[in-house]
Write a protein that holds these residues in place. Structure first.
Motif, short mmCIF file in Angstrom:
data_model
loop_
_atom_site.label_atom_id
_atom_site.label_comp_id
_atom_site.label_asym_id
_atom_site.label_seq_id
_atom_site.Cartn_x
_atom_site.Cartn_y
_atom_site.Cartn_z
N ALA A 174 -70.82 -5.38 29.09
CA ALA A 174 -70.47 -5.09 27.69
C ALA A 174 -69.80 -6.30 27.04
O ALA A 174 -69.99 -6.56 25.85
CB ALA A 174 -69.55 -3.87 27.62
N CYS A 175 -69.02 -7.03 27.83
CA CYS A 175 -68.39 -8.25 27.31
C CYS A 175 -69.45 -9.32 27.04
O CYS A 175 -69.38 -10.03 26.02
CB CYS A 175 -67.35 -8.77 28.30
N ILE A 176 -70.41 -9.45 27.94
CA ILE A 176 -71.50 -10.41 27.73
C ILE A 176 -72.26 -10.06 26.45
O ILE A 176 -72.69 -10.93 25.69
CB ILE A 176 -72.46 -10.40 28.93
N ALA A 177 -72.43 -8.76 26.20
CA ALA A 177 -73.14 -8.31 24.99
C ALA A 177 -72.39 -8.71 23.73
O ALA A 177 -73.00 -8.91 22.68
CB ALA A 177 -73.33 -6.80 25.04
N ARG A 178 -71.07 -8.85 23.82
CA ARG A 178 -70.27 -9.24 22.65
C ARG A 178 -70.14 -10.75 22.51
O ARG A 178 -69.77 -11.24 21.44
CB ARG A 178 -68.87 -8.61 22.76
N GLU A 188 -81.87 -8.83 24.88
CA GLU A 188 -82.97 -7.86 24.98
C GLU A 188 -82.86 -7.05 26.26
O GLU A 188 -82.98 -5.82 26.27
CB GLU A 188 -84.30 -8.59 24.94
N TRP A 189 -82.59 -7.75 27.38
CA TRP A 189 -82.48 -7.08 28.68
C TRP A 189 -81.31 -6.10 28.69
O TRP A 189 -81.43 -4.97 29.16
CB TRP A 189 -82.33 -8.13 29.77
N LEU A 190 -80.19 -6.52 28.12
CA LEU A 190 -79.02 -5.64 28.07
C LEU A 190 -79.32 -4.38 27.26
O LEU A 190 -78.88 -3.29 27.60
CB LEU A 190 -77.82 -6.38 27.45
N GLY A 191 -80.12 -4.55 26.21
CA GLY A 191 -80.46 -3.41 25.37
C GLY A 191 -81.32 -2.38 26.07
O GLY A 191 -81.40 -1.22 25.65
N GLN A 192 -81.98 -2.78 27.16
CA GLN A 192 -82.84 -1.87 27.90
C GLN A 192 -82.08 -1.03 28.92
O GLN A 192 -82.65 -0.11 29.50
CB GLN A 192 -83.93 -2.66 28.63
N ILE A 198 -72.44 -0.95 26.33
CA ILE A 198 -73.23 -2.13 26.02
C ILE A 198 -73.91 -1.98 24.66
O ILE A 198 -73.92 -2.91 23.84
CB ILE A 198 -74.28 -2.38 27.12
N ASN A 199 -74.45 -0.79 24.39
CA ASN A 199 -75.11 -0.56 23.10
C ASN A 199 -74.13 -0.70 21.94
O ASN A 199 -74.47 -1.24 20.89
CB ASN A 199 -75.76 0.83 23.08
N ALA A 200 -72.90 -0.22 22.14
CA ALA A 200 -71.89 -0.35 21.09
C ALA A 200 -71.56 -1.82 20.86
O ALA A 200 -71.39 -2.27 19.72
CB ALA A 200 -70.63 0.43 21.47
N ALA A 201 -71.47 -2.59 21.96
CA ALA A 201 -71.19 -4.02 21.84
C ALA A 201 -72.33 -4.74 21.13
O ALA A 201 -72.10 -5.61 20.28
CB ALA A 201 -70.96 -4.63 23.22
#
Length: 206
Positions: A174-178, A188-192, A198-201
């Motif tokens: 989730a931190c990487i996503a932010r 893209e991969w995180l979104g899957q 993670i989605n919120a981030a």
């Protein structure tokens, strides 16, 4: 270097982790051709293989019409192949899936925008939404054995380290996503993954 048996299994897996495939292409170049034809090999990785892979890998991609020129020219610095590969990924436009993931995360934000903008009701609605937002972005406790921290995940600009944190420290994804420096293919991969935090981030990225 990725373990030989692990590399063999990964390149044959149609659902292989794209991050692991990139690691194999970089650390086990003899598997470049196998990585190139894996359905999870993303455009940025193909571009890097087309530029810096061994002869067999380049020939394999050429048979499918993929060359460095087809991907927009040379990646740049051959002396730093890992960085060049990640730069190539960053240069790829966000694809339809990434756009859809981002758009899917917008209803909550749009719903808030539709609330009254004046008066006590609007203030109360805003206040009511804050605990959820704060909870979504609460820094997780790092439990990985590699020493990666939440602060690193949020701020590092080292693209290889970002990929390593995503792979080896799932509690910090989730931190990487932010992190504003995270490259598009990883977003893209995180979104899957379907993880709410993670989605919120991802939805908070501008």
């Amino acid at each position: 270097m990725v373990d030989y048996d692990a590399a063999v299994a990964a390149v044959q897996d149609p659902n292989a982790d794209p991050i692991l495939l990139a690691k194999i292409a970089y650390e086990n170049p003899e598997f470049g051709a196998n990585v190139a034809v894996n359905p999870r090999c993303y455009p940025g990785l193909k571009r890097w293989i087309a530029e810096f892979g061994d002869e067999r890998a380049r020939e394999t991609l050429a048979q499918y019409g993929f060359t460095a020129e087809a991907f927009g020219g040379p990646v740049q610095d051959q002396e730093a192949p890992a960085q060049a590969a990640l730069q190539a990924v960053e240069q790829q436009p966000a694809d339809a899936y990434a756009a859809d993931q981002y758009a899917a995360a917008q209803p909550a934000a749009n719903q808030y925008a539709a609330q009254p903008t004046t008066g006590q009701y609007a203030a109360n609605q805003y206040a009511a939404q804050q605990p959820a937002a704060q909870a979504a972005f609460e820094e997780p406790v790092a439990t990985n054995p590699y020493g990666f921290t939440a602060e690193q995940a949020l701020t590092t600009t080292d693209q290889m380290q970002i990929a390593q944190i995503a792979q080896y420290a799932p509690e910090l994804r989730a931190c990487i996503a932010r992190n504003p420096n995270t490259y598009p293919a990883l977003i893209e991969w995180l979104g899957q993954l379907g993880d709410p935090a993670i989605n919120a981030a991802l939805a908070s990225r501008q």
